[in-house]
Design a protein around this motif. Structure first.
Motif, PDB file in Angstrom:
ATOM      1  N   PRO A 158      52.695  54.170 104.031  1.00 20.85           N
ATOM      2  CA  PRO A 158      51.088  53.507 103.908  1.00 20.85           C
ATOM      3  C   PRO A 158      50.110  54.180 104.545  1.00 20.85           C
ATOM      4  CG  PRO A 158      52.636  52.247 105.343  1.00 20.85           C
ATOM      5  CD  PRO A 158      53.354  53.299 104.933  1.00 20.85           C
ATOM      6  N   VAL A 159      49.072  54.124 104.082  1.00 23.15           N
ATOM      7  CA  VAL A 159      47.852  54.897 104.715  1.00 23.15           C
ATOM      8  C   VAL A 159      46.743  53.772 104.989  1.00 23.15           C
ATOM      9  CG1 VAL A 159      46.089  56.600 104.718  1.00 23.15           C
ATOM     10  CG2 VAL A 159      48.185  56.969 103.589  1.00 23.15           C
ATOM     11  N   PRO A 160      46.423  53.491 106.227  1.00 25.73           N
ATOM     12  CA  PRO A 160      45.359  52.336 106.669  1.00 25.73           C
ATOM     13  C   PRO A 160      43.959  52.991 106.271  1.00 25.73           C
ATOM     14  CG  PRO A 160      46.396  53.189 108.682  1.00 25.73           C
ATOM     15  CD  PRO A 160      46.948  53.927 107.677  1.00 25.73           C
ATOM     16  N   ILE A 161      43.036  52.137 105.941  1.00 21.20           N
ATOM     17  CA  ILE A 161      41.686  52.418 105.808  1.00 21.20           C
ATOM     18  C   ILE A 161      40.999  51.798 106.648  1.00 21.20           C
ATOM     19  CG2 ILE A 161      39.641  52.160 104.158  1.00 21.20           C
ATOM     20  CD1 ILE A 161      41.962  52.384 101.819  1.00 21.20           C
ATOM     21  N   THR A 162      40.054  52.627 107.351  1.00 22.50           N
ATOM     22  CA  THR A 162      39.116  52.123 108.608  1.00 22.50           C
ATOM     23  C   THR A 162      37.625  52.162 107.994  1.00 22.50           C
ATOM     24  OG1 THR A 162      39.011  54.250 109.488  1.00 22.50           O
ATOM     25  CG2 THR A 162      40.695  52.690 110.337  1.00 22.50           C
ATOM     26  N   GLY A 171      36.333  45.780  97.860  1.00 25.59           N
ATOM     27  CA  GLY A 171      37.288  44.759  98.179  1.00 25.59           C
ATOM     28  C   GLY A 171      36.937  43.730  99.161  1.00 25.59           C
ATOM     29  N   ARG A 247      40.662  45.954  99.450  1.00 26.18           N
ATOM     30  CA  ARG A 247      41.069  44.391  99.883  1.00 26.18           C
ATOM     31  C   ARG A 247      42.053  44.296 100.947  1.00 26.18           C
ATOM     32  NH1 ARG A 247      43.750  40.098  96.244  1.00 26.18           N
ATOM     33  NH2 ARG A 247      42.278  38.050  97.394  1.00 26.18           N
ATOM     34  N   LEU A 248      43.022  45.335 100.823  1.00 19.94           N
ATOM     35  CA  LEU A 248      44.270  45.475 101.596  1.00 19.94           C
ATOM     36  C   LEU A 248      43.959  46.368 102.829  1.00 19.94           C
ATOM     37  CD1 LEU A 248      46.953  45.409  98.908  1.00 19.94           C
ATOM     38  CD2 LEU A 248      46.470  43.557 100.506  1.00 19.94           C
ATOM     39  N   HIS A 249      42.973  46.880 103.185  1.00 23.26           N
ATOM     40  CA  HIS A 249      42.703  47.715 104.276  1.00 23.26           C
ATOM     41  C   HIS A 249      43.743  48.969 104.167  1.00 23.26           C
ATOM     42  CE1 HIS A 249      39.300  45.052 106.324  1.00 23.26           C
ATOM     43  NE2 HIS A 249      39.259  44.946 105.058  1.00 23.26           N
ATOM     44  N   GLY A 250      44.134  49.461 102.996  1.00 20.59           N
ATOM     45  CA  GLY A 250      44.956  50.449 103.059  1.00 20.59           C
ATOM     46  C   GLY A 250      45.705  50.373 101.656  1.00 20.59           C
ATOM     47  N   ALA A 251      46.404  51.644 101.533  1.00 18.64           N
ATOM     48  CA  ALA A 251      47.150  51.872 100.121  1.00 18.64           C
ATOM     49  C   ALA A 251      48.577  51.943 100.659  1.00 18.64           C
ATOM     50  CB  ALA A 251      46.503  53.240  99.611  1.00 18.64           C
ATOM     51  N   ARG A 252      49.438  51.659  99.631  1.00 14.93           N
ATOM     52  CA  ARG A 252      50.659  52.061  99.690  1.00 14.93           C
ATOM     53  C   ARG A 252      51.356  52.430  98.227  1.00 14.93           C
ATOM     54  NH1 ARG A 252      53.556  49.090 103.383  1.00 14.93           N
ATOM     55  NH2 ARG A 252      51.726  48.354 103.917  1.00 14.93           N
TER      56      ARG A 252
ATOM     57  N   GLN B 274      50.796  42.493 104.767  1.00 18.42           N
ATOM     58  CA  GLN B 274      49.687  43.146 104.362  1.00 18.42           C
ATOM     59  C   GLN B 274      49.026  42.161 103.262  1.00 18.42           C
ATOM     60  OE1 GLN B 274      49.852  47.024 102.609  1.00 18.42           O
ATOM     61  NE2 GLN B 274      47.706  47.374 102.897  1.00 18.42           N
ATOM     62  N   ALA B 278      45.140  40.016 104.249  1.00 19.64           N
ATOM     63  CA  ALA B 278      44.136  39.791 103.259  1.00 19.64           C
ATOM     64  C   ALA B 278      43.779  38.604 102.857  1.00 19.64           C
ATOM     65  CB  ALA B 278      44.326  40.930 102.087  1.00 19.64           C
ATOM     66  N   ARG B 281      42.034  37.166 106.095  1.00 22.77           N
ATOM     67  CA  ARG B 281      40.831  37.888 106.238  1.00 22.77           C
ATOM     68  C   ARG B 281      39.628  37.262 105.433  1.00 22.77           C
ATOM     69  NH1 ARG B 281      42.336  43.398 107.104  1.00 22.77           N
ATOM     70  NH2 ARG B 281      43.036  43.448 104.930  1.00 22.77           N
ATOM     71  N   GLU B 282      39.973  36.958 104.068  1.00 21.47           N
ATOM     72  CA  GLU B 282      39.048  36.651 103.086  1.00 21.47           C
ATOM     73  C   GLU B 282      38.827  35.200 103.449  1.00 21.47           C
ATOM     74  OE1 GLU B 282      41.099  37.644  99.510  1.00 21.47           O
ATOM     75  OE2 GLU B 282      40.323  39.462  99.345  1.00 21.47           O
ATOM     76  N   VAL B 298      49.552  50.341 108.202  1.00 24.31           N
ATOM     77  CA  VAL B 298      48.577  49.494 108.066  1.00 24.31           C
ATOM     78  C   VAL B 298      48.540  48.167 108.927  1.00 24.31           C
ATOM     79  CG1 VAL B 298      47.352  48.157 106.137  1.00 24.31           C
ATOM     80  CG2 VAL B 298      48.429  50.393 105.795  1.00 24.31           C
ATOM     81  N   LEU B 301      47.626  48.869 112.355  1.00 23.13           N
ATOM     82  CA  LEU B 301      46.119  49.186 112.595  1.00 23.13           C
ATOM     83  C   LEU B 301      45.380  47.709 112.906  1.00 23.13           C
ATOM     84  CD1 LEU B 301      43.542  50.850 112.799  1.00 23.13           C
ATOM     85  CD2 LEU B 301      43.395  50.718 110.353  1.00 23.13           C
ATOM     86  N   ARG B 305      43.440  46.513 116.171  1.00 23.47           N
ATOM     87  CA  ARG B 305      41.988  46.236 116.213  1.00 23.47           C
ATOM     88  C   ARG B 305      42.051  44.645 116.469  1.00 23.47           C
ATOM     89  NH1 ARG B 305      39.625  48.112 110.535  1.00 23.47           N
ATOM     90  NH2 ARG B 305      38.744  50.066 111.611  1.00 23.47           N
ATOM     91  N   GLU B 368      43.990  56.657 114.023  1.00 24.53           N
ATOM     92  CA  GLU B 368      43.247  55.642 113.621  1.00 24.53           C
ATOM     93  C   GLU B 368      43.697  54.415 114.305  1.00 24.53           C
ATOM     94  OE1 GLU B 368      44.637  57.353 111.160  1.00 24.53           O
ATOM     95  OE2 GLU B 368      44.211  56.317 109.518  1.00 24.53           O
TER      96      GLU B 368
END
Lengths: 330, 379
Positions: A158-162, A171, A247-252, B274, B278, B281-282, B298, B301, B305, B368
């Protein structure tokens, strides 16, 4: 009689337009079904949080991606085609966006994710119209190709998004009290509705889906219409993928893998024909909301996964059956 | 006239279905879950499927230089037939690959069954065409796998399992050994993490894997039992199962709606967490802490944080892959191998992220995460 020769095909387009107008009534049942289910949960779950503003906002957010994909699917189905690749477009567009964002390319990430949708839709359309492979098979194959690509991009990691701007606009953000996901939904539903109902393109699309031969004789470039419909469907899915990632702050690579059936069900419940020629964007939205309310209500009732599956399946069958009956009688 | 009759019938039909659903719902609330946990003895030692005692992984000797040379000269081959894919499997594969490379064993087939027992059977049949000397695998379904792996057993392939055994198979006969994380201890470690996360007392939600799967079922059951037996001030006030990890967001949101006073949420694995994060957070709920299992970039991270993710309990897939490869080679040399080998449980919280990545998957965390770790949490 030259006038007569021209009138016949134009008359066909005119009748398609009238059918569109009648579509407003055709969809009555889905609104009714939505209200019944909503009212039911409102009563039964009155002390279990169903009607709280937070919960209603949750339903809106949870259905946003399905709603946007259902708008796209309305175009594909109305044109007499189907797009099975939307779930895998979600995964690939999300992965592409996340990877490019990781390297600091904001605009490029958005452009590339959209490009995944546009290109996929274009290829789907070309293969369907020019090579004459049924869209069911083209998009089935495409689904597999895209899932594979999404897996390859990061070898399943998975790749986090910052990027804060990205997660806000795609999102997680709120515009005042309104979640950004609802804004996206509104924009797509509005644009889709106008495009299908009030433009020549929409009329030509429904004419093409209703009777391709007749549409062609009336001067419509049906190939172009079908390609455009599949591009709209794929691009909506790409946007949904971007929103999932934000929305999920990351993709998988697993994103979107279970959405396809929900999207098709929502669209068909909303009064769009599986066989082309009839479609409603507003109906698709309500169909999606109906599915969302159903998921939410069944969860709040405390049903197990198995019970939810049975209940949801039964209600979907009833809703689709009613929707189809309504279409036949009107 | 006829149409309005039909509409009335339609409304009636929807209403009656909804009523049936509601009737079921009333009876099923709160959702039934795993078997009553007081029957679980938290002090019992983890044993293998046939009651085999567990052997800690550090008691497995390395091959001698002579043995390594012997294996290298024999030109053995191996197949990796996993059940699924993702970070955990990647680490498992990396461990196995490294050890096989050292031993001069070529990997001739790789497959992943996507948790489908039928597909795994096909995988075995296909892999057998390459006549591997070794198969490392995670059997998807302990019952169905008995048939699926029969061709390999009959051909004398050395089978090494991770996590799961196969019904009716005996170590030393049909297979070499099982190498596994200690799932009971992982459940207990997750309970300890939850207690740490919420200061030893409070209300939590429990989101479990609602399907028959050995690994997740054991972790879920032992977490629940540990909370109930060891942490009396922590109450599980909401329970909900899931089968699709994409659905956990809806579940967590529903839990928060009905139990706004939640302090923590447990969820059956990391990718499924995950969606929970979410939802939190919402809802603007920075105070609710999440505990799960397995490494995940993910969620790590979010942990780095100082977000909702508090910690995960883990086994050690890289080490497991390595040991599987090693004991397969030992078996080929005719050496005896203990039947049930466990790797110790690890836990990861913000403080240990970098170290755990190194040990667990033999890699550094993504940049990150390192960046986020560089700035302290707001206290």
């Amino acid at each position: 009689m030259t006038a007569g020769d021209r009138d016949a095909p134009l008359g066909f387009v005119e009748s398609a337009r009238r059918r569109v107008a009648a579509g407003r009534i055709e969809n009555l049942i889905v609104y009714l079904g939505f209200l019944v289910i909503f009212a039911f949960f409102a009563v039964v779950l009155r002390d279990r949080g169903f009607l709280t503003p937070d919960n209603l906002a949750n339903i809106g957010r949870q259905t946003a991606m399905v709603s946007i994909m259902a708008v796209g699917m309305t175009f594909a189905l109305s044109a007499g085609e189907i797009d099975l690749s939307i779930g895998s477009i979600v995964a690939l567009s999300a992965m592409v966006a996340a990877i490019l964002l990781r390297d600091g390319h904001f605009s490029l990430a958005i452009a590339a994710a959209l490009g995944v949708g546009l290109l996929t839709g274009f290829v789907n359309g070309l293969l369907t119209t020019k090579v004459r492979i049924p869209s069911f098979l083209v998009t089935l194959g495409m689904m597999s190709i895209l899932v594979g690509l999404a897996r390859i991009t990061t070898n399943l990691e998975p790749v986090p998004i910052t990027n804060q701007a990205y997660v806000f606009w795609f999102g997680s953000g709120d515009l005042g009290p309104i979640p950004i996901l609802l804004v996206w939904t509104a924009v797509f539903v509005f644009a889709g509705h106008v495009l299908l109902r009030f433009t020549p393109f929409g009329r030509h699309l429904l004419a093409t889906g209703g009777n391709r031969t007749a549409a062609r004789y009336s001067g419509i470039d049906t190939d172009r219409i079908k390609i455009a419909a599949l591009m709209i469907s794929a691009t909506c899915a790409a946007v949904a993928g971007m929103l999932f990632a934000g929305r999920l702050h990351g993709a998988r690579y697993t994103l979107g893998e279970t959405e396809l059936m929900t999207v098709i069900a929502a669209t068909v419940i909303g009064g769009t024909s599986l066989f082309g020629g009839r479609g409603s964007v507003i109906g698709a939205l309500v169909g999606s909301l109906l599915m969302g309310v159903l998921n939410n209500g069944l969860l709040l009732l405390g049903l197990t996964v198995s019970e939810q599956l049975v209940a949801r399946g039964a209600i979907i069958i009833v809703a689709v059956a009613l929707s189809l009956r309504e279409a036949r009688t009107s | 006239m006829e149409e309005s009759t039909m509409r009335r019938r339609i409304v009636g039909a929807i209403a009656s279905i909804a009523l049936v659903v509601a009737a079921c719902g009333g009876a099923a609330s709160p959702a039934p879950s795993s078997p009553a946990s007081p029957s679980i003895d938290l002090n019992a030692k983890t044993v293998g499927p046939n009651g085999e005692p567990s052997t800690p992984v550090d008691q497995i000797p390395d091959l001698t230089a002579d043995e390594v040379a012997q294996v290298q000269g024999a030109k053995y081959t191996a197949a990796l037939l996993w059940a699924g894919a993702g970070t955990w499997y990647n680490a498992l594969t990396a461990g196995a690959e490294e050890e096989f490379a050292r031993l001069g064993i070529e990997i001739v087939a790789r497959a992943e069954a996507n948790f489908d027992p039928a597909r795994q059977q096909t995988d075995v049949e296909t892999a057998m065409a390459r006549r591997p000397s070794i198969i490392l695998t995670l059997p998807v379904d302990p019952t169905a796998a008995a048939t699926a792996f029969r061709p390999a057993v009959d051909a004398g392939v050395k089978l090494v399992f991770v996590d799961n055994g196969i019904d009716g198979y005996t170590a030393g006969k049909e297979y070499v050994a099982i190498v596994t994380g200690d799932h009971f201890e992982m459940g207990k470690a997750a309970a300890k993490l939850m207690s740490d996360a919420i200061g030893g007392k409070g209300k939590i939600g429990y989101i479990f894997h609602d399907a028959v799967y050995y690994v997740t079922n054991n972790r879920d059951r032992y977490f629940k039992a540990a909370i109930e037996q060891l942490y009396p001030d922590i109450q599980i006030v909401a329970e909900q199962g899931f089968t699709e990890e994409g659905k956990t967001q809806e579940i967590a949101a529903a839990m928060l709606t009905q139990h706004p006073d939640l302090n923590g949420i447990y969820v059956a694995w990391s990718a499924a967490a995950q969606g929970v994060i979410a939802a939190l957070r919402e809802a603007g709920r920075k105070d609710v802490k999440v505990v799960a299992y397995d490494l995940d970039a993910v969620n790590d991270l979010d942990m780095a944080r100082c977000g909702n993710m508090y910690g995960v309990a883990l086994d050690q897939p890289y080490l497991e892959g390595k040991i599987m490869a090693r004991i397969a080679a030992q078996a080929l040399l005719g050496k005896s191998v203990p039947p049930f080998i466990t790797v110790p449980v690890q836990t990861e919280t913000r403080e240990t992220i970098a170290q755990v990545w190194k040990e667990n998957v033999n890699a550094d965390p993504p940049q990150e995460i390192l960046d986020a770790l560089a700035s302290p949490c707001p206290s």
